[in-house]
Design a protein around this motif. Structure first.
Motif: not given
Length: 155
Positions: A17-35
Motif C-alpha cells: 500500500l502506497l500513498l500519493l503525497s503532494v506538497d500543497p505549496d508546490e503541487p507539482r512535487r508529488r511522490w508515493w510513500d508508505l503510510p
C-alpha cells in the motif's frame, strides 16, 4: 529532529500500500510513500506506525512484524526544512482491503502496488530504494533491519 514510523503494509497477494503525497505549496512535487508519520510524545514506535496507518487509511494491520529499516532524511515541505528519522515496520493484512485515504491534508490517493508495478513505474517513490527493498522483503532476503542513507528528499 522529528521521530516517526511507517508501515510497509502487504495484502494477501503481497501488494504494498502506497500513498500519493503532494506538497500543497508546490503541487507539482508529488511522490508515493508508505503510510506513517510523526511520533506523539513518548509513544512506542510500533504504536505510532499503527496509529498513523489507521489515521491515514482506516486500515489496521492484522500483524505488525519486525523493523525493516530506519531512514533519516532532510527535506523541504510547505516552505520549511525538516529533519526526520523514520522506523519502518512490516505489516500484513489477512484479507484484501480497499486502498483509501482518510487524511486529506497532503494525501491525494492510495493504491495497492505489485512489485512489478513498482519496478516498472516512472513515479517517484520514497524511499528511493523501495523497488529493491520490496523485492528483498518479498524474497526473504531482508532479514535484519538496515539503515538507509539519508539526504535531501523532494518530500
Amino acid at each position: 529532529m522529528h521521530i516517526g514510523a511507517r508501515v510497509l503494509l502487504l495484502d494477501p497477494d503481497d501488494r504494498v500500500l502506497l500513498l500519493l503525497s503532494v506538497d500543497p505549496d508546490e503541487p507539482r512535487r508529488r511522490w508515493w510513500d508508505l503510510p506513517g508519520g510523526k511520533r506523539e510524545g513518548r509513544e512506542d514506535l510500533a504504536d505510532t506506525a499503527r496509529r498513523e496507518l489507521v489515521e491515514e487509511t482506516g486500515l489496521e494491520p492484522d500483524t505488525l512484524e519486525r523493523v525493516l529499516w530506519e531512514r533519516e532524511a532532510r527535506y523541504r515541505f510547505r516552505g520549511q526544512r525538516w529533519h526526520r528519522r523514520d522506523t519502518t515496520f512490516l505489516g500484513r493484512l489477512a484479507a484484501p482491503a480497499p486502498a483509501k485515504v482518510r487524511e486529506r491534508s497532503n494525501l491525494l490517493d492510495a493504491r495497492w502496488w505489485t512489485l512489478e508495478e513498482v519496478r516498472r513505474s516512472a513515479e517517484k517513490f520514497l524511499p528511493p530504494e523501495l523497488p529493491r527493498l520490496l523485492a528483498e522483503v518479498l524474497d526473504g532476503g531482508l532479514r535484519d533491519p538496515v539503515v538507509l542513507e539519508w539526504g535531501l528528499d523532494v518530500s
